[in-house]
Design a protein around this motif. Structure first.
Motif, PDB file in Angstrom:
ATOM      1  N   GLN A  52       2.354  39.438  -1.522  1.00  0.00           N
ATOM      2  CA  GLN A  52       3.610  38.755  -1.291  1.00  0.00           C
ATOM      3  C   GLN A  52       4.179  38.152  -2.567  1.00  0.00           C
TER       4      GLN A  52
ATOM      5  N   PHE B  87      10.185  33.796  -1.635  1.00  0.00           N
ATOM      6  CA  PHE B  87       9.709  34.047  -0.280  1.00  0.00           C
ATOM      7  C   PHE B  87       8.236  33.691  -0.197  1.00  0.00           C
TER       8      PHE B  87
ATOM      9  N   VAL C  76       7.010  37.938   3.220  1.00  0.00           N
ATOM     10  CA  VAL C  76       8.019  38.986   3.295  1.00  0.00           C
ATOM     11  C   VAL C  76       7.512  40.065   4.242  1.00  0.00           C
ATOM     12  N   ARG C  77       8.402  40.510   5.114  1.00  0.00           N
ATOM     13  CA  ARG C  77       8.047  41.591   6.038  1.00  0.00           C
ATOM     14  C   ARG C  77       8.153  42.928   5.306  1.00  0.00           C
TER      15      ARG C  77
ATOM     16  N   VAL D 267       8.135  44.863  -0.867  1.00  0.00           N
ATOM     17  CA  VAL D 267       9.432  44.823  -1.538  1.00  0.00           C
ATOM     18  C   VAL D 267       9.506  45.946  -2.561  1.00  0.00           C
TER      19      VAL D 267
ATOM     20  N   VAL E   3      17.301  42.105  -0.781  1.00  0.00           N
ATOM     21  CA  VAL E   3      15.888  42.466  -0.873  1.00  0.00           C
ATOM     22  C   VAL E   3      15.693  43.747  -0.071  1.00  0.00           C
TER      23      VAL E   3
ATOM     24  N   THR F 207      13.103  46.532   1.324  1.00  0.00           N
ATOM     25  CA  THR F 207      11.738  46.956   1.615  1.00  0.00           C
ATOM     26  C   THR F 207      11.741  48.473   1.782  1.00  0.00           C
TER      27      THR F 207
ATOM     28  N   TYR G  67      20.171  37.683   1.898  1.00  0.00           N
ATOM     29  CA  TYR G  67      19.871  36.264   2.049  1.00  0.00           C
ATOM     30  C   TYR G  67      20.930  35.431   1.334  1.00  0.00           C
TER      31      TYR G  67
END
Length: 742
Positions: free
Chosen positions: A553, A570, A573-574, A577, A591, A593, A600
């Motif tokens: 992360q 963050f 983070v899901r 990245v 952002v 992914t 954001y």
């Protein structure tokens, strides 16, 4: 009158003390049914009331009457006392005699009954007295029946389904009520009724006192209760197994009537339409006639049992026919020759051919459709000619070669210098116009990313290597710009350390050791962060963000040069990245992914929007200089154009590359953007965005640039535009950095 006076005198002395009790006994009467009268009543408390004795002398007049009279009472007092005692003993209300306004005769009117406060029926609703009649007779009427006085009983107000639902939510006991058709209202159910309903739902006996497992009463067991079977010893009659003569005569009578035609059996019903009909038959006159059924192909000479020699296949033809798929064969049979017709065997493919014929009839279209004669060229959108959209790069003007894969490049804000790095750790600084190399730096490890600071009053760029970011100052700068750059990166007075310590460390070597080949400022990322694959600047040049391939992360860090502070935006983070970008106009942060792009708001610290490009793995993205549009590229060859004000789904999806897309970049001033791919090609697009929100962006493909060789399955890895010219700089896996001019 005399008798009434005597009786009143008698009760005056004898029953004056018991007048109140007498009234209560008269009011609290109990009416018993036939069944209750046979048993003791609980209200009697086990006592039996004695019937009062009858005084026979009360009917006589004489001396006994004189004993109950007082000597002081006169005739008038006797009448007054008799009337007052009569009023006390009179239970029911007295009627008044009035003269009717209609008939003019006297009539008796009783007052309305006013129940006492202690009466149980005073709080009950007005009962419905309509009797046992269908209640649907009152569906269209405002009332539902009549009460005891003959007045209409109005229907209670009932809300709609939503009101009843809200009532069930607010009232926890609403489910224990049932709808009363006569009262047109919900009546609460008693505990006994609820228990009966529960037993019925459970398929049990409604009676709670019923015991299905009670002991069996043996009626025919025990002394004196034995049954002797059979009940009689008489022999069975003969008529039980001999056919009846009477039935025989009756059946023969019916048979003779049927033979003579006097009794007709039931005829079968003739259906108006046949059970089987042809789907290719004649249709109604209102509809167009169906197309004729497709005809089977006629047999040819090769299907004969004795075909000519030229139709017989050779061994090579047989082998080739057997190796070919059944769908690709010219004929589904092999011609064979027989000397006589009687020697021809049965056709082994008869069932399959009949089935295929049925499929032809079933699948054939039975509706005639009009064929549209449309010119295919008319379906192509009208786009402007590429020659009218010049300038855009069309040819390769110069080339700078690296010894390793040129993975990252960056162009200075004035568009005059280019810095490029390769996987061998070499960073080269050269001019765009002539390609002359000015300086070269050598680092340990690969060069993951390079980005020039967007400020015009200072001049420096950042190089990303393993776990470190190096700030380098190019040579041959004016004295004012050089001094301001050094004071920005290495101020004489360091800013105070932040309240929250950061694992990222900032280090500056001593000013005595500064040279053109050393970094003025170095940012040490946390250990095991890995190689920074991307560095992006904010438009003001004070903040920059870095994305590293290592770690979980902690891959994204935002660094502030003026405060010399780094922080992770963050905590969690899901997904992993891939890329980050700053919005050119707003305090927003993109952002990306593997499959989503999240937007954001940094000032409010909240998620604004999640874009869904529908790409399996995002490889690159760039935001338009206006900030209202975003392009996203993926390894599955898709390029998605997003209108940020329109939707979270792509406005347009472009598929012009044959392999994975590696890099995307908008031109800062011209309406152009470029995309590079592993197929070794660079696509140049015209992208004009209008201020009118009702007008869609104009996207026109202009040119395909080919000048890089595919090495190890990789093509063009990064493209960058020159800010002041429609020139493009590209770096590829073949180690070449090309400049494309218009």
């Amino acid at each position: 009158m005399t008798i009434q006076a005597r009786s009143s005198k008698k009760r005056k002395q004898h029953g004056q003390d018991e007048s109140a009790d007498t009234f209560n006994e008269a009011v609290n009467l109990e009416m018993l049914s036939d069944e209750e009268d046979r048993e003791d009543v609980e209200s009697d408390n086990g006592e039996v009331d004695e019937f009062p004795e009858i005084d026979a002398g009360s009917d006589e007049s004489g001396e006994e009457d004189e004993t109950y009279e007082s000597e002081e009472d006169t005739g008038a007092s006797e009448e007054g006392s008799s009337s007052s005692s009569h009023e006390q003993l009179h239970i029911f209300p007295e009627a008044k005699t009035i003269v009717s306004d209609i008939t003019g005769q006297e009539k008796r009117v009783y007052p309305e009954i006013e129940p006492d406060y202690d009466s149980d029926s005073s709080t009950e609703d007005t009962p419905n007295r309509v009797g046992d009649i269908p209640m649907h007779w009152y569906d269209d009427l405002p009332h539902v029946g009549y009460d005891m006085d003959g007045k209409r009983v109005l229907k209670p107000a009932r809300g709609d389904e939503l009101d009843r639902f809200l009532k069930t939510v607010e009232d926890p006991n609403s489910w224990t009520s049932a709808f009363d058709k006569k009262a047109q209202a919900d009546k609460p159910l008693t505990a006994e009724e609820l228990d009966i309903i529960r037993r019925l739902y459970a398929n049990e006996n409604p009676d709670a006192n019923y015991d299905p497992y009670e002991p069996l009463t043996e009626w025919f067991t025990g002394p004196g209760k034995e049954e002797i079977m059979p009940l009689t010893a008489a022999p069975e009659p003969k008529r039980r197994w001999i056919p009846s003569k009477w039935e025989h005569k009756k059946v023969m009578k019916i048979v003779r009537a049927i033979r003579q035609g006097r009794i007709l059996p039931n005829r079968t019903k003739n259906t108006s339409q046949p059970l089987f009909y042809s789907i290719w038959g004649d249709s109604s006159s209102s509809n167009a006639p169906p197309l004729p059924a497709p005809k089977p192909s006629l047999p040819t000479n090769s299907e004969s049992y004795n075909p000519p020699e030229e139709y017989l296949p050779t061994e090579e033809d047989k082998r080739q026919w057997e190796e070919t798929d059944p769908e690709d064969r010219e004929h589904d049979y092999l011609p064979q020759k027989y000397s006589a017709l009687r020697l021809v065997p049965g056709y082994e493919r008869f069932i399959k051919d009949r089935f295929n014929r049925q499929l032809d009839l079933y699948m054939a279209p039975r509706v005639q459709r009009v064929k549209l004669n449309i010119d295919p060229n008319s379906l192509i959108p009208k786009l402007p000619s590429p020659s009218s959209l010049k300038p855009f790069p069309t040819y390769k003007s110069l080339q700078v070669v690296h010894t390793h894969i040129a993975r990252c490049i960056s162009v200075s804000p004035d568009g005059a210098w280019v810095v490029s790095g390769d996987e061998g750790g070499v960073v080269r600084l050269w001019e765009v116009n002539v390609g002359r190399e000015v300086r070269k730096w050598k680092f340990d490890g690969k060069i993951g990313s390079i980005e020039w600071c967007p400020r015009t009053d200072v001049s420096y760029f950042v190089v990303g290597t393993d776990d470190m970011l190096h700030f380098l100052i190019p040579p041959n700068l004016p004295a004012s710009i050089l001094q301001l750059t050094q004071s920005t990166l290495a101020p004489s007075t360091l800013p105070p350390p932040p309240e929250t310590p950061s694992p990222v460390k900032w280090s500056t070597p001593s000013s005595n050791t500064w040279t053109d080949e050393t970094a003025v400022l170095t940012i040490h990322l946390p250990p095991s962060s890995g190689l920074p694959t991307q560095i992006t600047w904010h438009r003001r040049g004070d903040y920059l963000a870095s994305v590293s391939i290592g770690g979980s992360q902690g891959a994204v860090w935002i660094h502030q040069v003026s405060r010399r502070h780094s922080q992770a935006p963050f905590k969690k983070v899901r997904g992993k990245v891939q890329l980050v970008l700053f919005h050119p106009m707003k305090p927003c942060f993109f952002v990306a992914t593997q499959q989503y792009v999240r937007m954001y708001n940094l000032s409010e610290q909240k998620l604004l929007k999640t874009l869904q490009p529908g790409i399996k793995w995002i490889s690159s993205m760039d935001v338009h200089p206006s900030g209202d549009h975003l392009i996203v590229g993926g390894y599955d060859r898709k390029l998605c154009w997003f209108d940020l004000e329109l939707s979270d789904k792509p406005y347009k999806v472009l598929r012009y590359h044959t392999r994975a897309i590696r890099s995307l970049h908008f031109h800062p001033t011209y309406p152009l953007f470029a995309s590079s791919s592993d197929d070794g090609a660079i696509q140049i697009f015209h992208s004009r965005v209008y201020n009118d929100l009702m007008t869609d962006p104009l996207i026109v493909p202009l040119k395909i640039l080919r000048g890089h060789e595919i090495t190890k399955g990789l093509g063009v890895l990064q493209v960058k535009w020159c800010s002041r010219h429609p020139w493009l700089v590209s770096g590829g896996a073949d180690g070449a950095v090309n400049v494309w001019c218009s």
